[in-house]
Design an enzyme around this catalytic site. Structure first.
Site, mmCIF file in Angstrom:
data_model
loop_
_atom_site.group_PDB
_atom_site.id
_atom_site.type_symbol
_atom_site.label_atom_id
_atom_site.label_comp_id
_atom_site.label_asym_id
_atom_site.label_seq_id
_atom_site.Cartn_x
_atom_site.Cartn_y
_atom_site.Cartn_z
ATOM 1 N N THR A 163 0.735 -1.209 -0.066
ATOM 2 C CA THR A 163 -0.010 -0.149 0.097
ATOM 3 C C THR A 163 0.998 1.207 -0.095
ATOM 4 O O THR A 163 1.854 1.259 0.655
ATOM 5 C CB THR A 163 -1.003 0.047 1.427
ATOM 6 O OG1 THR A 163 -1.793 -1.211 0.922
ATOM 7 C CG2 THR A 163 -1.686 1.186 1.217
ATOM 8 N N PHE B 216 1.389 4.970 0.679
ATOM 9 C CA PHE B 216 0.681 6.096 1.946
ATOM 10 C C PHE B 216 0.985 7.454 1.529
ATOM 11 O O PHE B 216 2.400 7.518 1.190
ATOM 12 C CB PHE B 216 1.008 5.909 3.055
ATOM 13 C CG PHE B 216 0.299 4.634 3.589
ATOM 14 C CD1 PHE B 216 -0.691 4.492 4.329
ATOM 15 C CD2 PHE B 216 0.990 3.557 3.515
ATOM 16 C CE1 PHE B 216 -1.377 3.323 4.960
ATOM 17 C CE2 PHE B 216 0.295 2.250 3.930
ATOM 18 C CZ PHE B 216 -0.698 2.073 4.602
#
Length: 299
Positions: free
Chosen positions: A192, A194
């Site tokens: 992921t 960020f």
């Protein structure tokens, strides 16, 4: 006798206040892990937000948080378009990024076995990432909740024997749970991305100007043949490396799109020249952030 001037008391060292980071989720969530990787040498205080809308609002107001960190895309599920919209409509700017390998773990109260479990709780995305593991244990009922770390917290605080949680190893440490099965996610290359979000304050940026090498921006183009191609051709002429392009419908303008673009620059060509060159070919161009390419971490 000569009078002595009054001596001022020695200044006391004032301890530096921790940096307040707004995260979506609860302590022990992957947002916290990503924040601790990015701000490695600083004391941090996590400020939980239930939603990304609340996270943005917290950082904009600046009363309870100094900086925010927000997931923006995932290698399995793609872009979080709602978060792109929030960013584009906010008063915040991107000042950094960090990539985190997402490892999901089955957490339980100490002494529990897989045979003891009747339910496992977690966020729906975390559950979806671990379905292959639970196919081998059909006696376990999967229950969707609002957050991975919150699920772990509930198992701990309510002493839920027979119930597990899918969450991070940081959550296991924080809530005194055992890792019954580590890294149970199906895809082992699940990352992921960020974004670090700040209010424009006039203070020194997180990254010195000479270390900036990545730019995020959004723009629209005329609804004409070749309009996007012209923009991309100019960027190519300035030798920038396009790392992402994402389209999003413009509400109220059927079949017209806003484009979110990331690119990196190297060498002597500055990003300002490339942006200035495409400005006449676009409208509603907005520079969302100028920062340094992020590092990849595993936890």
């Amino acid at each position: 006798m000569n009078s002595q001037p009054d001596l001022e008391p020695a200044a006391k060292d004032t301890p530096e206040k921790p940096l307040r980071i707004a995260i979506q989720g609860y302590p022990g969530a992957f947002h916290e892990i990503a924040a601790r990787h990015f701000f490695q040498d600083q004391e941090l205080e996590m400020v939980p937000a239930d939603t990304f809308e609340e996270l943005i609002e917290m950082v904009e107001q600046g009363q309870v948080s100094d900086i925010g960190i927000m997931a923006i895309e995932n290698t399995l599920y793609g872009s979080l378009m709602g978060n792109y919209t929030l960013l584009n409509q906010s008063q915040l700017s991107v000042s950094g990024e960090v990539y985190l390998r997402i490892k999901q773990n089955l957490l339980v109260l100490p002494g529990q076995s897989i045979a003891d479990l009747k339910e496992v709780h977690s966020h729906p995305i975390a559950i979806a990432q671990c379905l292959d593991f639970f196919k081998k244990h059909p006696h376990i009922h999967l229950v969707e909740t609002c957050d991975t770390a919150w699920s772990a917290q509930q198992v701990s605080e309510q002493q839920l024997f027979g119930t597990g949680a899918i969450a991070s190893t940081l959550a296991a440490e924080m809530y005194g749970l055992d890792v019954l099965a580590p890294s149970i996610e199906t895809n082992k290359k699940n990352f992921t991305r960020f974004l670090i979000l700040e209010r424009p304050t006039g203070k020194d940026p997180l990254v010195p100007a000479d270390e900036v090498n990545k730019i995020s921006m959004s723009f629209a183009v005329s609804h004409e043949v070749g309009s996007l191609y012209k923009v991309l051709a100019v960027l190519a002429a300035y030798n920038v490396n396009l790392t992402k392009i994402q389209s999003h419908p413009i509400i109220g303008k059927p079949w017209e799109y806003l484009f979110f673009v990331d690119f990196t620059v190297e060498g002597s060509v500055g990003h300002e020249q490339a942006i200035d060159a495409i400005r006449p070919l676009t409208h509603d161009l907005q520079v969302l952030g100028v920062y340094r390419k992020g590092n990849h971490y595993e936890y």
